[in-house]
Design a protein around this motif. Structure first.
Motif, PDB file in Angstrom:
ATOM      1  N   LEU A   1      -2.477 -21.750 -14.691  1.00 61.61           N
ATOM      2  CA  LEU A   1      -1.671 -20.915 -15.574  1.00 61.61           C
ATOM      3  C   LEU A   1      -1.801 -21.323 -17.041  1.00 61.61           C
ATOM      4  CD1 LEU A   1       1.628 -20.684 -13.466  1.00 61.61           C
ATOM      5  CD2 LEU A   1      -0.062 -18.870 -13.810  1.00 61.61           C
ATOM      6  N   MET A   2      -1.819 -22.635 -17.290  1.00 63.07           N
ATOM      7  CA  MET A   2      -1.729 -23.123 -18.666  1.00 63.07           C
ATOM      8  C   MET A   2      -3.059 -23.554 -19.245  1.00 63.07           C
ATOM      9  SD  MET A   2       1.805 -25.303 -18.197  1.00 63.07           S
ATOM     10  CE  MET A   2       2.013 -25.644 -19.934  1.00 63.07           C
ATOM     11  N   ASP A   3      -4.054 -23.760 -18.400  1.00 67.57           N
ATOM     12  CA  ASP A   3      -5.410 -24.107 -18.836  1.00 67.57           C
ATOM     13  C   ASP A   3      -5.378 -25.322 -19.758  1.00 67.57           C
ATOM     14  OD1 ASP A   3      -8.123 -23.841 -18.766  1.00 67.57           O
ATOM     15  OD2 ASP A   3      -8.217 -22.254 -20.260  1.00 67.57           O
ATOM     16  N   SER A   4      -5.976 -25.229 -20.944  1.00 65.40           N
ATOM     17  CA  SER A   4      -6.124 -26.397 -21.813  1.00 65.40           C
ATOM     18  C   SER A   4      -4.799 -26.886 -22.372  1.00 65.40           C
ATOM     19  CB  SER A   4      -7.080 -26.077 -22.975  1.00 65.40           C
ATOM     20  OG  SER A   4      -6.587 -24.980 -23.724  1.00 65.40           O
ATOM     21  N   ASP A   5      -3.784 -26.027 -22.399  1.00 66.34           N
ATOM     22  CA  ASP A   5      -2.483 -26.443 -22.939  1.00 66.34           C
ATOM     23  C   ASP A   5      -1.846 -27.561 -22.120  1.00 66.34           C
ATOM     24  OD1 ASP A   5      -2.756 -24.514 -24.856  1.00 66.34           O
ATOM     25  OD2 ASP A   5      -1.630 -22.999 -23.750  1.00 66.34           O
ATOM     26  N   ILE A   6      -2.261 -27.699 -20.887  1.00 65.70           N
ATOM     27  CA  ILE A   6      -1.637 -28.681 -19.996  1.00 65.70           C
ATOM     28  C   ILE A   6      -2.532 -29.890 -19.751  1.00 65.70           C
ATOM     29  CG2 ILE A   6      -2.511 -27.887 -17.752  1.00 65.70           C
ATOM     30  CD1 ILE A   6       0.332 -28.054 -16.699  1.00 65.70           C
ATOM     31  N   SER A   7      -3.681 -29.943 -20.412  1.00 64.27           N
ATOM     32  CA  SER A   7      -4.665 -30.983 -20.120  1.00 64.27           C
ATOM     33  C   SER A   7      -4.110 -32.380 -20.351  1.00 64.27           C
ATOM     34  CB  SER A   7      -5.932 -30.768 -20.951  1.00 64.27           C
ATOM     35  OG  SER A   7      -5.615 -30.764 -22.340  1.00 64.27           O
ATOM     36  N   LEU A   8      -3.359 -32.578 -21.428  1.00 64.34           N
ATOM     37  CA  LEU A   8      -2.817 -33.908 -21.707  1.00 64.34           C
ATOM     38  C   LEU A   8      -1.799 -34.318 -20.648  1.00 64.34           C
ATOM     39  CD1 LEU A   8      -2.382 -33.923 -25.594  1.00 64.34           C
ATOM     40  CD2 LEU A   8      -4.056 -35.168 -24.239  1.00 64.34           C
TER      41      LEU A   8
ATOM     42  N   SER B   1      -9.201 -34.777  -0.656  1.00 59.45           N
ATOM     43  CA  SER B   1      -9.738 -33.549  -1.246  1.00 59.45           C
ATOM     44  C   SER B   1      -8.896 -33.048  -2.400  1.00 59.45           C
ATOM     45  CB  SER B   1      -9.849 -32.465  -0.167  1.00 59.45           C
ATOM     46  OG  SER B   1      -8.577 -32.191   0.403  1.00 59.45           O
ATOM     47  N   PHE B   2      -7.554 -33.069  -2.242  1.00 53.41           N
ATOM     48  CA  PHE B   2      -6.731 -32.497  -3.304  1.00 53.41           C
ATOM     49  C   PHE B   2      -6.774 -33.342  -4.566  1.00 53.41           C
ATOM     50  CE2 PHE B   2      -3.448 -35.576  -2.343  1.00 53.41           C
ATOM     51  CZ  PHE B   2      -3.398 -35.668  -0.967  1.00 53.41           C
ATOM     52  N   GLY B   3      -6.869 -34.666  -4.427  1.00 57.83           N
ATOM     53  CA  GLY B   3      -6.989 -35.514  -5.606  1.00 57.83           C
ATOM     54  C   GLY B   3      -8.293 -35.280  -6.347  1.00 57.83           C
ATOM     55  N   CYS B   4      -9.379 -35.105  -5.597  1.00 57.79           N
ATOM     56  CA  CYS B   4     -10.681 -34.850  -6.217  1.00 57.79           C
ATOM     57  C   CYS B   4     -10.691 -33.519  -6.951  1.00 57.79           C
ATOM     58  CB  CYS B   4     -11.784 -34.883  -5.161  1.00 57.79           C
ATOM     59  SG  CYS B   4     -12.156 -36.545  -4.556  1.00 57.79           S
ATOM     60  N   ARG B   5     -10.006 -32.519  -6.411  1.00 58.25           N
ATOM     61  CA  ARG B   5      -9.950 -31.223  -7.078  1.00 58.25           C
ATOM     62  C   ARG B   5      -9.254 -31.323  -8.428  1.00 58.25           C
ATOM     63  NH1 ARG B   5      -7.841 -28.018  -1.733  1.00 58.25           N
ATOM     64  NH2 ARG B   5      -9.723 -28.248  -0.486  1.00 58.25           N
ATOM     65  N   ILE B   6      -8.166 -32.077  -8.454  1.00 55.70           N
ATOM     66  CA  ILE B   6      -7.435 -32.231  -9.712  1.00 55.70           C
ATOM     67  C   ILE B   6      -8.294 -32.968 -10.734  1.00 55.70           C
ATOM     68  CG2 ILE B   6      -5.469 -33.398 -10.774  1.00 55.70           C
ATOM     69  CD1 ILE B   6      -3.806 -32.675  -8.367  1.00 55.70           C
ATOM     70  N   ILE B   7      -9.004 -34.013 -10.300  1.00 55.34           N
ATOM     71  CA  ILE B   7      -9.875 -34.743 -11.227  1.00 55.34           C
ATOM     72  C   ILE B   7     -10.954 -33.825 -11.773  1.00 55.34           C
ATOM     73  CG2 ILE B   7     -11.616 -36.557 -11.376  1.00 55.34           C
ATOM     74  CD1 ILE B   7      -9.940 -38.220  -9.483  1.00 55.34           C
ATOM     75  N   GLN B   8     -11.588 -33.043 -10.900  1.00 51.84           N
ATOM     76  CA  GLN B   8     -12.635 -32.128 -11.344  1.00 51.84           C
ATOM     77  C   GLN B   8     -12.114 -31.165 -12.405  1.00 51.84           C
ATOM     78  OE1 GLN B   8     -13.835 -31.218  -7.025  1.00 51.84           O
ATOM     79  NE2 GLN B   8     -15.673 -30.698  -8.146  1.00 51.84           N
ATOM     80  N   LYS B   9     -10.947 -30.578 -12.127  1.00 54.33           N
ATOM     81  CA  LYS B   9     -10.398 -29.600 -13.060  1.00 54.33           C
ATOM     82  C   LYS B   9      -9.939 -30.259 -14.357  1.00 54.33           C
ATOM     83  CE  LYS B   9      -9.555 -25.289 -13.830  1.00 54.33           C
ATOM     84  NZ  LYS B   9     -10.674 -24.326 -13.892  1.00 54.33           N
ATOM     85  N   ALA B  10      -9.322 -31.426 -14.249  1.00 55.26           N
ATOM     86  CA  ALA B  10      -8.830 -32.122 -15.428  1.00 55.26           C
ATOM     87  C   ALA B  10      -9.976 -32.519 -16.361  1.00 55.26           C
ATOM     88  CB  ALA B  10      -8.031 -33.357 -15.013  1.00 55.26           C
ATOM     89  N   VAL B  11     -11.082 -32.981 -15.777  1.00 52.34           N
ATOM     90  CA  VAL B  11     -12.239 -33.364 -16.595  1.00 52.34           C
ATOM     91  C   VAL B  11     -12.792 -32.149 -17.332  1.00 52.34           C
ATOM     92  CG1 VAL B  11     -14.626 -34.154 -16.485  1.00 52.34           C
ATOM     93  CG2 VAL B  11     -12.855 -35.369 -15.211  1.00 52.34           C
TER      94      VAL B  11
ATOM     95  N   ILE C   1     -11.192 -29.379 -18.278  1.00 56.99           N
ATOM     96  CA  ILE C   1     -10.325 -28.769 -19.289  1.00 56.99           C
ATOM     97  C   ILE C   1      -9.942 -29.735 -20.401  1.00 56.99           C
ATOM     98  CG2 ILE C   1      -9.343 -27.198 -17.574  1.00 56.99           C
ATOM     99  CD1 ILE C   1      -6.824 -28.895 -17.577  1.00 56.99           C
ATOM    100  N   SER C   2     -10.374 -30.985 -20.321  1.00 60.85           N
ATOM    101  CA  SER C   2      -9.958 -31.983 -21.311  1.00 60.85           C
ATOM    102  C   SER C   2     -11.023 -32.231 -22.368  1.00 60.85           C
ATOM    103  CB  SER C   2      -9.614 -33.299 -20.612  1.00 60.85           C
ATOM    104  OG  SER C   2     -10.736 -33.805 -19.924  1.00 60.85           O
TER     105      SER C   2
ATOM    106  N   GLY D   1     -21.230 -33.042 -17.336  1.00 64.56           N
ATOM    107  CA  GLY D   1     -20.716 -34.240 -17.993  1.00 64.56           C
ATOM    108  C   GLY D   1     -21.477 -34.608 -19.250  1.00 64.56           C
ATOM    109  N   PRO D   2     -20.935 -35.550 -20.034  1.00 66.38           N
ATOM    110  CA  PRO D   2     -21.632 -36.032 -21.234  1.00 66.38           C
ATOM    111  C   PRO D   2     -22.987 -36.646 -20.888  1.00 66.38           C
ATOM    112  CG  PRO D   2     -19.334 -36.757 -21.186  1.00 66.38           C
ATOM    113  CD  PRO D   2     -19.621 -36.180 -19.841  1.00 66.38           C
ATOM    114  N   PHE D   3     -23.904 -36.634 -21.823  1.00 65.31           N
ATOM    115  CA  PHE D   3     -25.264 -37.114 -21.575  1.00 65.31           C
ATOM    116  C   PHE D   3     -25.262 -38.564 -21.100  1.00 65.31           C
ATOM    117  CE2 PHE D   3     -29.049 -39.372 -23.084  1.00 65.31           C
ATOM    118  CZ  PHE D   3     -30.040 -38.655 -22.430  1.00 65.31           C
ATOM    119  N   ILE D   4     -24.440 -39.392 -21.712  1.00 62.43           N
ATOM    120  CA  ILE D   4     -24.427 -40.813 -21.349  1.00 62.43           C
ATOM    121  C   ILE D   4     -23.968 -41.006 -19.894  1.00 62.43           C
ATOM    122  CG2 ILE D   4     -22.060 -41.141 -22.226  1.00 62.43           C
ATOM    123  CD1 ILE D   4     -22.904 -43.965 -23.058  1.00 62.43           C
TER     124      ILE D   4
END
Length: 435
Positions: free
Chosen positions: A236-243, A260-270, A272-273, A311-314
């Motif tokens: 719902l909030m997309d980038s507004d909720i990233s922090l 599985s649910f923890g991995c999904r949150i990490i994927q999405k958080a990375v 949108i942040s 992800g970032p190049f490094i």
């Protein structure tokens, strides 16, 4: 030869955890002589935690009576899975009578806790006149919290939130808002809370609803029910909720990656942040500290694949170095082979050249190309390398392999090796490279 594509299936939509589709309840009939209890001990031993799945379907209790060994079959008696844990608020009410299913008289709260009754009331609320809707709502109003936590009643509350009038929706919000923190961790209540959040989004009521549980983000992200609330907020909030999400993830990535649910949150958080690179990098450093294990993890491998793609190049470069170091181990692993495949598809020619050198390396053993080609998972890695490598790299690899008859004979002796051999011969027959 056709290959089984199921081995390489990717994870589904990160936020596709809808509880709205409920399977039909199937009635079964017990046999005259129930089979002896069998315990299957051939399950997959894995350190990954498997969260408990709460199904809205009715559990079936089998009762058989050996009245006649040849003819008699007694139908199964059904009971709701949460019957033992129902709140006692309405235990003394009259149970729903299926004969009275189409009637709205009597105690509707008890009817909502029955599967057929819940369906009947939902249908009546959707299709009836405004007066009937008001009658239904008034009878259910005092049981909103109880029904929100019921295996069947929660669907009725979601129905009220979807088809009710703005005033009715507002009353439900006011009544349930003080209990939103409790609902967030409940297997059925979290579904109602997600519906409340969706209705309240972009309204003045949303901040107040969000404030009731936002301080418990670190508990929510690692809870098997609360995580769905977090995912809904991300949607719902997309980038507004990233922090806010990063506050919940930082320092406990090792707890989240085991399911599985923890991995999904990490994927999405990375994803949108990106607007907060410093905070994002803290999460990525925690992930990379676990990278060796995540590459062969049932769920963690999808985090690594996402970083290889976006992800970032490094970070990409570090993961590629790990893959080259563990190429054989990962390629022979069900989940690790997905990571190697992804790295091959997303990498540059420099990485692919190094992979080719490793494939043809012998090291006083059988050539790695043969060991992978004859493995159930490794053969996918070889085939994808032959498919996605640059044309010049493909040409050089084909030339070296097809000029080694001993190597070709070895891979033909195995079922999975024949898949690779078939791909090689097809390429030669088409004269793609004019060898």
């Amino acid at each position: 030869m056709n290959q089984d594509p199921d081995e390489k299936d990717m994870i589904g939509d990160l936020l596709d955890d809808s509880f709205e589709n409920v399977g039909k309840i199937k009635k079964t009939y017990s046999s005259n002589r129930p089979p002896a209890l069998q315990i299957n001990q051939n399950y997959n031993q894995s350190p990954i935690y498997y969260p408990k799945v709460y199904s809205p379907q009715v559990q079936q209790k089998q009762n058989s009576y050996d009245l006649d060994l040849r003819l008699t079959k007694v139908p199964v008696q059904q009971s709701a899975p949460n019957s033992a844990s129902k709140l006692k608020s309405f235990d003394n009410t009259v149970q729903f009578n299926t004969v009275d299913e189409t009637s709205l008289d009597g105690d509707l709260i008890s009817k909502c806790k029955d599967q057929n009754g819940a369906r009947c009331i939902q249908k009546a609320f959707q299709e009836s006149s405004q007066a009937i809707k008001e009658q239904i709502f008034n009878k259910l109003e005092k049981g909103l919290l109880s029904l929100s936590k019921d295996v069947f009643g929660n669907y009725v509350i979601q129905n009220l939130l979807e088809f009710g009038t703005p005033l009715q929706q507002q009353k439900i919000l006011i009544f349930l808002q003080p209990h939103s923190s409790q609902l967030a961790f409940h297997p059925y209540g979290c579904r109602v809370l997600q519906k409340l959040l969706q209705n309240a989004h972009n309204t003045p009521d949303f901040p107040n609803l969000f404030d009731t549980f936002k301080t418990r983000v670190r508990e929510l992200v690692i809870d098997q029910h609360g995580n769905h609330v977090v995912q809904k907020l991300i949607q719902l909030m997309d980038s507004d909720i990233s922090l806010w999400v990063l506050d919940g993830i930082e320092g406990q990535v090792n707890k989240l990656v085991i399911n599985s649910f923890g991995c999904r949150i990490i994927q999405k958080a990375v994803s949108i942040s990106s607007n907060h690179p410093e905070r994002q990098m803290k999460i990525l450093i925690e992930i990379m500290n676990l990278a060796y294990e995540l590459c062969i993890s049932q769920y963690g491998n999808y985090i690594i694949q996402q970083l290889l793609k976006d992800g970032p190049f490094i970070i990409k470069n570090q993961i590629q170095q790990i893959i080259m170091e563990k190429l054989e181990e990962y390629s022979l692993n069900k989940f690790g082979s997905n990571v190697v495949d992804c790295a091959i598809k997303c990498s540059n020619n420099q990485f692919k050249l190094k992979i080719m050198e490793l494939l043809l390396n012998q090291n006083n053993q059988q050539v790695l190309f043969v060991r992978l080609s004859t493995n159930a998972y490794g053969n996918y890695v070889v085939q994808n390398f032959l498919k996605f490598a640059d044309q010049e790299i493909q040409k050089e690899l084909y030339y070296k392999i097809t000029n080694n008859q001993q190597l070709l004979q070895e891979i033909q002796q195995y079922k999975f090796g024949q898949f690779v051999y078939q791909m090689l011969t097809q390429k030669l027959e088409l004269e793609t490279f004019n060898l």
